[in-house]
Scaffold this active site. Sequence first.
Site: not given
Length: 480
Positions: A251, A208-210, A385, A285, A213
């Site tokens: 994380e 699935g997508d956001g 970042e 990361c 989630g």
Amino acid sequence: MTRLPLTDRPDLPNLWPDAEGWSRRATVTRVDPATGRAAGWVPVAEPADVAGAVARARAVFDTTDPDLPRAPRLERIARLIAAIEARKEAFARAISAEMGSPIDFARDKQVVAAIAHLQATHAALAQAPDREVAAPGHWIRHEPLGVAALITPWNWPLNQAALKLGGALAAGCAAVIKPSELAPFSACLLAEALHEALPDGAAQVLMGDGATGEALVAAKGVDVISFTGSTSVGQHIAAEAGARLRPVLLELGGKSPNILFADCDLPLAVTQGVAHCFRNSGQSCNAASRMLVERSVYEDAVALAAAEAEAAVFADPSQPGDHFGPLVSEVQFNHVQRCIDRALAEGARCVAGGPGRAPGNTGGWFPRATVFADVTPDMDLFQTEVFGPVLSITPFDTEEEAVSLANAGPYGLAGYVQTADPDRAARVSRALRVGMVQAGGQSRVAGAPFGGRGASGYGREAGLWGIRAFQAVKSVSGAD
């Protein structure tokens, strides 16, 4: 990624066949990062699908797992390792196709790292006590928290899934994992491996997508959440988890400093530092993306880094070799381009690379390996970042200034120190406000804790620390 009705692209294949019974009211279109062309669609698990998966995990945990002995937990992890090893080549090809990892890197790094993490977790579980003696007649027990919601990224898709699943299963939890929609091929293989290795419902995969989630984070029956991804999404998840008093492991991003003192082996330190920044096309990361160099060797380091970048080759990820692959998506490519344009506008000195596509690539999301010198703390490139192959270099004059520059940012994931002086390496390592330090090019040992501070999140993964993240501590006196 754009959600599409299921019938919008009948010409494209379904990349996630393991969705029988899902609501499937929406899909996401998957784009090949090496060509920029649509490659297929992935059905999205809707809130009802999420609730069903969590309920199945809850039932498994409540009926069999609350006091699962060590032996069957070890067996589950061993069986998962075997199931992944049986699919090593398939996983490597899947990761290469979905996120652009060159096939040799996918084989030798992406898949190997995932198996190594599971093996380290297995070893840690075999040695870790389930209870400890605090005093005569007083025990400390470590008990599974329950149902774990695991949300993993696309940049190291199998590796990150292995870290979370290994810890959760070793702790005795049941798990529901939601991989990135940008990594559907490895997710499909992982679902097969879990089905083969574990009892039904012990660990399930939801594509699935956001929104999927978000539904998983909020689902009734979830006891603990582990998320790897952007700092902004991590902040949102932390707020949602806090409102429900659920423990959460985050994380998140990084902008890790790499400090080069004049007494180090400069050619080796620069070569290793550039490689660490650029590996996985900069999409890690803990990438050593800020090189801080003592002024007496600064221009030499800049020239060496520029030469390394100019020699970098970006090419078809399906082909063997030590080249770099594309960035994962157009969104990520455009973000990297904006970071490069902003650095130029703010006055950073571009000594290699720059805007645009890598030479020889007219399609796909291939960036140029880029190095900026004279980057100052007030520049966006020093603080933000990039998640692409872009290195910033900054001079310093003293050890104190080096530490100050290294700590002058919101992130605190990793730090790297290059010096021939062991006392200085120890001092600087202690002074860095990060979760992990590597001095003199020394890699972390298997099972060492992985995680950061500040905007890089909190909690630890890998080894015993990764197991304890999914366990509650119970103090028991007067009874066994």
